[in-house]
Design a protein around this motif. Structure first.
Motif, PDB file in Angstrom:
ATOM      1  N   LYS A   1      24.840 -55.359-102.205  1.00 48.11           N
ATOM      2  CA  LYS A   1      24.103 -54.099-102.374  1.00 48.11           C
ATOM      3  C   LYS A   1      23.646 -54.033-103.817  1.00 48.11           C
ATOM      4  O   LYS A   1      24.449 -54.221-104.726  1.00 48.11           O
ATOM      5  CB  LYS A   1      24.971 -52.903-102.028  1.00 48.11           C
ATOM      6  CG  LYS A   1      25.360 -52.878-100.569  1.00 48.11           C
ATOM      7  CD  LYS A   1      25.793 -51.506-100.152  1.00 48.11           C
ATOM      8  CE  LYS A   1      26.037 -51.539 -98.654  1.00 48.11           C
ATOM      9  NZ  LYS A   1      25.393 -50.496 -97.964  1.00 48.11           N
ATOM     10  N   GLN A   2      22.357 -53.762-103.998  1.00 41.13           N
ATOM     11  CA  GLN A   2      21.794 -53.719-105.344  1.00 41.13           C
ATOM     12  C   GLN A   2      20.972 -52.448-105.533  1.00 41.13           C
ATOM     13  O   GLN A   2      20.187 -52.087-104.666  1.00 41.13           O
ATOM     14  CB  GLN A   2      20.900 -54.934-105.586  1.00 41.13           C
ATOM     15  CG  GLN A   2      21.644 -56.246-105.499  1.00 41.13           C
ATOM     16  CD  GLN A   2      20.727 -57.446-105.544  1.00 41.13           C
ATOM     17  OE1 GLN A   2      19.691 -57.470-104.916  1.00 41.13           O
ATOM     18  NE2 GLN A   2      21.122 -58.450-106.298  1.00 41.13           N
ATOM     19  N   LYS A   3      21.183 -51.784-106.661  1.00 44.38           N
ATOM     20  CA  LYS A   3      20.385 -50.635-107.056  1.00 44.38           C
ATOM     21  C   LYS A   3      19.935 -50.894-108.483  1.00 44.38           C
ATOM     22  O   LYS A   3      20.774 -51.044-109.372  1.00 44.38           O
ATOM     23  CB  LYS A   3      21.189 -49.339-106.983  1.00 44.38           C
ATOM     24  CG  LYS A   3      21.599 -48.962-105.589  1.00 44.38           C
ATOM     25  CD  LYS A   3      22.366 -47.663-105.577  1.00 44.38           C
ATOM     26  CE  LYS A   3      22.745 -47.307-104.148  1.00 44.38           C
ATOM     27  NZ  LYS A   3      23.390 -46.016-104.052  1.00 44.38           N
ATOM     28  N   GLY A   4      18.634 -50.965-108.700  1.00 47.06           N
ATOM     29  CA  GLY A   4      18.129 -51.247-110.034  1.00 47.06           C
ATOM     30  C   GLY A   4      17.075 -52.330-109.973  1.00 47.06           C
ATOM     31  O   GLY A   4      16.482 -52.585-108.925  1.00 47.06           O
TER      32      GLY A   4
ATOM     33  N   ASN B   1      18.093 -57.792-110.614  1.00 51.37           N
ATOM     34  CA  ASN B   1      19.451 -58.209-110.272  1.00 51.37           C
ATOM     35  C   ASN B   1      19.385 -59.393-109.317  1.00 51.37           C
ATOM     36  O   ASN B   1      18.465 -59.493-108.505  1.00 51.37           O
ATOM     37  CB  ASN B   1      20.221 -57.059-109.614  1.00 51.37           C
ATOM     38  CG  ASN B   1      20.430 -55.895-110.548  1.00 51.37           C
ATOM     39  OD1 ASN B   1      20.702 -56.086-111.727  1.00 51.37           O
ATOM     40  ND2 ASN B   1      20.296 -54.689-110.043  1.00 51.37           N
TER      41      ASN B   1
ATOM     42  N   TYR C   1      28.345 -55.596-105.464  1.00 48.50           N
ATOM     43  CA  TYR C   1      27.617 -54.352-105.671  1.00 48.50           C
ATOM     44  C   TYR C   1      27.111 -54.344-107.106  1.00 48.50           C
ATOM     45  O   TYR C   1      27.889 -54.498-108.046  1.00 48.50           O
ATOM     46  CB  TYR C   1      28.524 -53.146-105.426  1.00 48.50           C
ATOM     47  CG  TYR C   1      27.818 -51.830-105.643  1.00 48.50           C
ATOM     48  CD1 TYR C   1      27.033 -51.281-104.644  1.00 48.50           C
ATOM     49  CD2 TYR C   1      27.929 -51.153-106.848  1.00 48.50           C
ATOM     50  CE1 TYR C   1      26.374 -50.075-104.838  1.00 48.50           C
ATOM     51  CE2 TYR C   1      27.270 -49.951-107.049  1.00 48.50           C
ATOM     52  CZ  TYR C   1      26.498 -49.419-106.039  1.00 48.50           C
ATOM     53  OH  TYR C   1      25.838 -48.228-106.239  1.00 48.50           O
ATOM     54  N   GLN C   2      25.792 -54.216-107.257  1.00 40.50           N
ATOM     55  CA  GLN C   2      25.182 -54.213-108.579  1.00 40.50           C
ATOM     56  C   GLN C   2      24.364 -52.942-108.758  1.00 40.50           C
ATOM     57  O   GLN C   2      23.548 -52.606-107.905  1.00 40.50           O
ATOM     58  CB  GLN C   2      24.259 -55.419-108.753  1.00 40.50           C
ATOM     59  CG  GLN C   2      24.993 -56.739-108.667  1.00 40.50           C
ATOM     60  CD  GLN C   2      24.054 -57.929-108.622  1.00 40.50           C
ATOM     61  OE1 GLN C   2      23.024 -57.883-107.975  1.00 40.50           O
ATOM     62  NE2 GLN C   2      24.418 -58.994-109.305  1.00 40.50           N
ATOM     63  N   LYS C   3      24.591 -52.245-109.873  1.00 38.96           N
ATOM     64  CA  LYS C   3      23.814 -51.048-110.178  1.00 38.96           C
ATOM     65  C   LYS C   3      23.395 -51.133-111.637  1.00 38.96           C
ATOM     66  O   LYS C   3      24.237 -51.250-112.523  1.00 38.96           O
ATOM     67  CB  LYS C   3      24.638 -49.783-109.940  1.00 38.96           C
ATOM     68  CG  LYS C   3      23.841 -48.509-110.142  1.00 38.96           C
ATOM     69  CD  LYS C   3      24.639 -47.291-109.753  1.00 38.96           C
ATOM     70  CE  LYS C   3      23.781 -46.047-109.918  1.00 38.96           C
ATOM     71  NZ  LYS C   3      24.524 -44.837-109.573  1.00 38.96           N
ATOM     72  N   GLY C   4      22.099 -51.089-111.869  1.00 39.14           N
ATOM     73  CA  GLY C   4      21.577 -51.211-113.226  1.00 39.14           C
ATOM     74  C   GLY C   4      20.493 -52.257-113.260  1.00 39.14           C
ATOM     75  O   GLY C   4      19.736 -52.418-112.299  1.00 39.14           O
ATOM     76  N   LYS C   5      20.439 -53.031-114.348  1.00 37.85           N
ATOM     77  CA  LYS C   5      19.389 -54.048-114.436  1.00 37.85           C
ATOM     78  C   LYS C   5      19.902 -55.324-115.089  1.00 37.85           C
ATOM     79  O   LYS C   5      20.807 -55.299-115.915  1.00 37.85           O
ATOM     80  CB  LYS C   5      18.191 -53.506-115.197  1.00 37.85           C
ATOM     81  CG  LYS C   5      18.439 -53.187-116.652  1.00 37.85           C
ATOM     82  CD  LYS C   5      17.174 -52.648-117.308  1.00 37.85           C
ATOM     83  CE  LYS C   5      17.407 -52.375-118.783  1.00 37.85           C
ATOM     84  NZ  LYS C   5      16.210 -51.961-119.457  1.00 37.85           N
TER      85      LYS C   5
ATOM     86  N   PHE D   1      27.945 -52.892-113.303  1.00 37.31           N
ATOM     87  CA  PHE D   1      27.239 -51.666-113.682  1.00 37.31           C
ATOM     88  C   PHE D   1      26.623 -51.842-115.073  1.00 37.31           C
ATOM     89  O   PHE D   1      27.067 -52.672-115.855  1.00 37.31           O
ATOM     90  CB  PHE D   1      28.210 -50.474-113.708  1.00 37.31           C
ATOM     91  CG  PHE D   1      28.890 -50.233-112.395  1.00 37.31           C
ATOM     92  CD1 PHE D   1      28.249 -49.504-111.400  1.00 37.31           C
ATOM     93  CD2 PHE D   1      30.142 -50.745-112.131  1.00 37.31           C
ATOM     94  CE1 PHE D   1      28.862 -49.286-110.180  1.00 37.31           C
ATOM     95  CE2 PHE D   1      30.766 -50.536-110.918  1.00 37.31           C
ATOM     96  CZ  PHE D   1      30.125 -49.802-109.939  1.00 37.31           C
TER      97      PHE D   1
END
Length: 139
Positions: A69-72, A75, A91-95, A115
């Motif tokens: 799961k990636q948000k940003g 990634n 799980y990755q959130k950011g850049k 994060f």
């Protein structure tokens, strides 16, 4: 000689005072958790429950379950598993995060959580019944 030592010490202090702060320079922190006993069982069960919930959402039966799961932005993640009964989550959130995780063997569970920005991870877990969580934060 004493004068040279004092001058070198003074220069070192001045350099330290003018060094960029960690937030300006960029950096990060990594914490890897590899519990034993009841704690390992608890984390392993939690990752498996999450994996089973994801599996039944897609109505597919799999020997191994891998979820990314990636948000940003910018990634990248790769999760490789061999054997049976392995559950992996990235799980990755950011850049600017990168993660490569691999598991081999049976009944392993691994969770990777990144994060902030610009963290990098390459982790492997092999054997039977291994459990691990990796937390990374970057700035």
């Amino acid at each position: 000689m004493k004068r040279l030592m004092k001058t070198a010490g003074a220069l070192a202090v001045l350099a330290a005072l003018h060094a960029p702060a960690p937030a300006e320079a960029g950096g990060g922190v990594t914490m890897m958790i590899t519990p034993n006993g009841d704690a390992a069982d608890f984390i392993n069960t939690g990752l498996r429950i999450y994996g089973l919930a994801q599996q039944y959402k897609g109505a597919k039966k799999k020997k191994n379950l891998a979820t990314v799961k990636q948000k940003g932005v910018n990634n990248a993640a790769a999760l490789s598993q061999k054997g049976a009964g392995n559950h992996g989550l990235v799980y990755q959130k950011g850049k600017g995060h990168t993660a490569t995780a691999s598991q081999g063997g049976y009944n392993n569970a691994l969770g990777v959580f990144q994060f902030g920005k610009n963290t990098n991870l390459d982790v492997g877990q092999y054997g039977v019944g291994q459990t691990g969580i990796v937390l990374q934060g970057g700035w």
